[in-house]
Design an enzyme around this catalytic site. Structure first.
Site, PDB file in Angstrom:
ATOM      1  N   HIS A  20     -15.747   3.726   7.694  1.00 44.91           N
ATOM      2  CA  HIS A  20     -14.912   4.386   6.682  1.00 44.91           C
ATOM      3  C   HIS A  20     -15.745   5.160   5.667  1.00 44.91           C
ATOM      4  O   HIS A  20     -15.317   6.215   5.182  1.00 44.91           O
ATOM      5  CB  HIS A  20     -14.065   3.350   5.941  1.00 44.91           C
ATOM      6  CG  HIS A  20     -12.831   2.932   6.662  1.00 44.91           C
ATOM      7  ND1 HIS A  20     -12.860   2.093   7.748  1.00 44.91           N
ATOM      8  CD2 HIS A  20     -11.525   3.251   6.459  1.00 44.91           C
ATOM      9  CE1 HIS A  20     -11.618   1.901   8.182  1.00 44.91           C
ATOM     10  NE2 HIS A  20     -10.796   2.586   7.412  1.00 44.91           N
ATOM     11  N   ASP A  67     -17.461  -1.137   6.289  1.00 43.35           N
ATOM     12  CA  ASP A  67     -17.698  -1.337   7.721  1.00 43.35           C
ATOM     13  C   ASP A  67     -18.676  -0.306   8.267  1.00 43.35           C
ATOM     14  O   ASP A  67     -19.004  -0.330   9.454  1.00 43.35           O
ATOM     15  CB  ASP A  67     -16.390  -1.287   8.501  1.00 43.35           C
ATOM     16  CG  ASP A  67     -15.648   0.041   8.352  1.00 43.35           C
ATOM     17  OD1 ASP A  67     -16.070   0.884   7.523  1.00 43.35           O
ATOM     18  OD2 ASP A  67     -14.645   0.239   9.060  1.00 43.35           O
ATOM     19  N   HIS A 123      -9.496   1.677  -1.746  1.00 40.68           N
ATOM     20  CA  HIS A 123     -10.553   2.104  -0.814  1.00 40.68           C
ATOM     21  C   HIS A 123     -11.123   3.490  -1.178  1.00 40.68           C
ATOM     22  O   HIS A 123     -10.801   4.492  -0.566  1.00 40.68           O
ATOM     23  CB  HIS A 123     -10.125   2.032   0.647  1.00 40.68           C
ATOM     24  CG  HIS A 123      -8.794   2.591   1.025  1.00 40.68           C
ATOM     25  ND1 HIS A 123      -8.344   3.838   0.631  1.00 40.68           N
ATOM     26  CD2 HIS A 123      -7.820   2.067   1.819  1.00 40.68           C
ATOM     27  CE1 HIS A 123      -7.166   4.053   1.162  1.00 40.68           C
ATOM     28  NE2 HIS A 123      -6.819   3.006   1.872  1.00 40.68           N
ATOM     29  N   ARG A 145     -16.851  20.746  -9.563  1.00 37.57           N
ATOM     30  CA  ARG A 145     -15.929  21.339 -10.533  1.00 37.57           C
ATOM     31  C   ARG A 145     -14.518  20.774 -10.399  1.00 37.57           C
ATOM     32  O   ARG A 145     -13.629  21.152 -11.155  1.00 37.57           O
ATOM     33  CB  ARG A 145     -15.899  22.860 -10.367  1.00 37.57           C
ATOM     34  CG  ARG A 145     -17.142  23.562 -10.923  1.00 37.57           C
ATOM     35  CD  ARG A 145     -16.966  25.073 -10.955  1.00 37.57           C
ATOM     36  NE  ARG A 145     -16.878  25.633  -9.622  1.00 37.57           N
ATOM     37  CZ  ARG A 145     -17.932  26.027  -8.899  1.00 37.57           C
ATOM     38  NH1 ARG A 145     -19.148  25.903  -9.402  1.00 37.57           N
ATOM     39  NH2 ARG A 145     -17.768  26.532  -7.696  1.00 37.57           N
ATOM     40  N   ASP A 198      -9.416  -3.917   4.724  1.00 31.67           N
ATOM     41  CA  ASP A 198      -8.321  -3.066   5.200  1.00 31.67           C
ATOM     42  C   ASP A 198      -8.077  -3.343   6.689  1.00 31.67           C
ATOM     43  O   ASP A 198      -7.679  -2.463   7.445  1.00 31.67           O
ATOM     44  CB  ASP A 198      -8.646  -1.591   4.958  1.00 31.67           C
ATOM     45  CG  ASP A 198      -7.435  -0.679   5.089  1.00 31.67           C
ATOM     46  OD1 ASP A 198      -6.295  -1.178   5.089  1.00 31.67           O
ATOM     47  OD2 ASP A 198      -7.621   0.549   5.224  1.00 31.67           O
ATOM     48  N   GLU A 230       0.822  -1.215   0.000  1.00 29.52           N
ATOM     49  CA  GLU A 230       0.000   0.000   0.000  1.00 29.52           C
ATOM     50  C   GLU A 230       0.852   1.259   0.000  1.00 29.52           C
ATOM     51  O   GLU A 230       0.384   2.325  -0.373  1.00 29.52           O
ATOM     52  CB  GLU A 230      -0.951   0.006   1.196  1.00 29.52           C
ATOM     53  CG  GLU A 230      -2.030   1.062   1.063  1.00 29.52           C
ATOM     54  CD  GLU A 230      -3.126   0.928   2.091  1.00 29.52           C
ATOM     55  OE1 GLU A 230      -4.087   1.707   2.004  1.00 29.52           O
ATOM     56  OE2 GLU A 230      -3.042   0.058   2.964  1.00 29.52           O
ATOM     57  N   ALA A 243      -7.989   4.747  10.890  1.00 38.93           N
ATOM     58  CA  ALA A 243      -7.002   3.749  10.485  1.00 38.93           C
ATOM     59  C   ALA A 243      -7.721   2.573   9.835  1.00 38.93           C
ATOM     60  O   ALA A 243      -8.798   2.727   9.268  1.00 38.93           O
ATOM     61  CB  ALA A 243      -6.177   3.313  11.691  1.00 38.93           C
TER      62      ALA A 243
END
Length: 378
Positions: free
Chosen positions: A248, A245, A213, A224, A271, A126, A306
């Site tokens: 997020h 979940d 994600h 715009r 994640d 990641e 997180a």
């Protein structure tokens, strides 16, 4: 020794073509046949009309059951894998976060050993080629501009098991890295980014094919200034990750993703971090302190959200209950869609010849029974 052949009967099975009502025969760790009417002779296991899904495939997960993949501890990783397997996630891609060049090489090499054993389906990087202003739960001091030479060292250490890397398209050298990844058989994903709409389209044109994600850790959608969200939703070449979940991403925003991209492009991921399955408390992720309260994980120093603390069947359940997605479509978004996005063609599918990784769902869409490579787990 191969598991004893068994036929699951009275199933509602989610297949690539639709819903199959009847029986599924398993032999030698693989699916031998699907049929209706009288099942073949031999051991029969009646699932009483419940849903039978392919084993779920989590392509963006960092840990669980007290272990994080960045720790590069083989026994801890096996505990994470075993915990997820017991919940119906039969295939996982081990996710790493931003680390020093030396640590990243060590982590990739350690996870490659687990891939060689067949415990992991691949390795996901990641970081560290992501934007500091959208670092999320990554240590900003460990982020750096894309470097194809460093990437090549990871490929060598990974011995063919590096499956995906997230890149912020606006960084110097990003498009070159994306092209290099694509030509090496590694999926390039766009995420943790301040990229404009145009910069994101350029990344997809260069070969990126996943949005990491969606919504989280990226330039927001503006009428715009549509940014990466609109670029990903509007591009049929792109699989769109969604952490469902309901922490997020709000259900209303998740509904926009499903409606715009369709379930065939939505890849449900967790994640998840090492706190998954353990409850509230303080943990670490990539060296950062993370506090989990009420199942919600946040970086202690910054308050930034997180990783999640769910396992993938919970995302399936949320898609059905809160977004009105059908059970088969929700299952596919957690199995064949993520598997297909990463080129794991034989995973996440119930069809003759595929690995016998199966998940029997109860009335609450939780794991009632799990089969891995033809043998029941637990």
């Amino acid at each position: 020794m191969s598991p004893t052949p068994v036929t699951l009967t009275n199933t509602r099975t989610v297949t690539p073509e639709g819903i199959h009502e009847g029986w599924v025969q398993v032999d030698g760790g693989r699916i031998a046949a699907l049929g209706s009417g009288e099942p073949p002779r031999g051991t029969v296991h009646d699932v009483a009309g419940r849903w039978v899904a392919p084993g779920l495939v989590d392509t963006h997960v960092h840990g669980g059951a007290g272990h994080g993949f960045p720790e590069a501890d083989a026994e801890g990783a096996r505990r994470t894998i075993a915990y997820n397997r017991s919940q119906g996630v039969t295939s996982m891609v081990g996710g790493l976060v931003a680390a020093s060049p030396e640590d990243t090489l060590r982590q990739v090499s350690a996870l490659a050993d687990l891939c060689d054993e067949g415990e992991l389906a691949g390795i996901y990087l990641e970081g560290p080629f992501i934007a500091r202003q959208r670092c999320g739960a990554h240590d900003p001091d460990l982020l750096r501009d894309p470097d194809t030479a460093e990437f090549d060292r990871w490929l060598e250490a990974g011995r063919g098991h590096v499956r995906m890397i997230t890149v912020a398209p606006e960084l110097p050298g990003a498009l070159e890295l994306i092209r290099s990844a694509s030509s090496s058989g590694v999926v390039a994903a766009v995420g943790h980014t301040e990229a404009t709409y145009e910069e994101t389209v350029a990344a997809f044109d260069a070969g990126a094919s996943v949005a990491t994600h969606l919504y989280n850790a990226m330039r927001p959608l503006g009428h715009r200034d549509p940014g990466p969200i609109a670029a990903a939703l509007g591009d049929d070449r792109v699989a769109v990750e969604l952490i469902l979940d309901l922490v997020h991403v709000h259900a209303g925003a998740a509904q926009v993703v499903v409606d715009a991209a369709g379930p065939g492009r939505v890849s449900l991921v967790t994640d998840a971090m090492n706190a998954t399955g353990l409850g509230d408390g303080e943990y670490t992720l990539g060296g950062l302190r993370v506090r989990v309260s009420g199942g919600e994980a946040r970086v202690v120093e910054t308050g930034s959200i997180a990783s999640s603390t769910i396992v993938l069947p919970q995302a399936v359940r949320n898609a059905v209950r809160h977004l009105g997605v059908s059970v088969p479509d929700a299952v596919r978004s957690a199995s064949s869609v993520p598997a297909g996005a990463l080129g794991l063609a034989d995973l996440g599918r119930v069809e003759a010849g595929a690995p016998a990784d199966l998940l029997v769902l109860d009335e609450e869409l939780a794991a009632a029974e799990v089969m891995y490579r033809g043998a029941f787990v637990g």
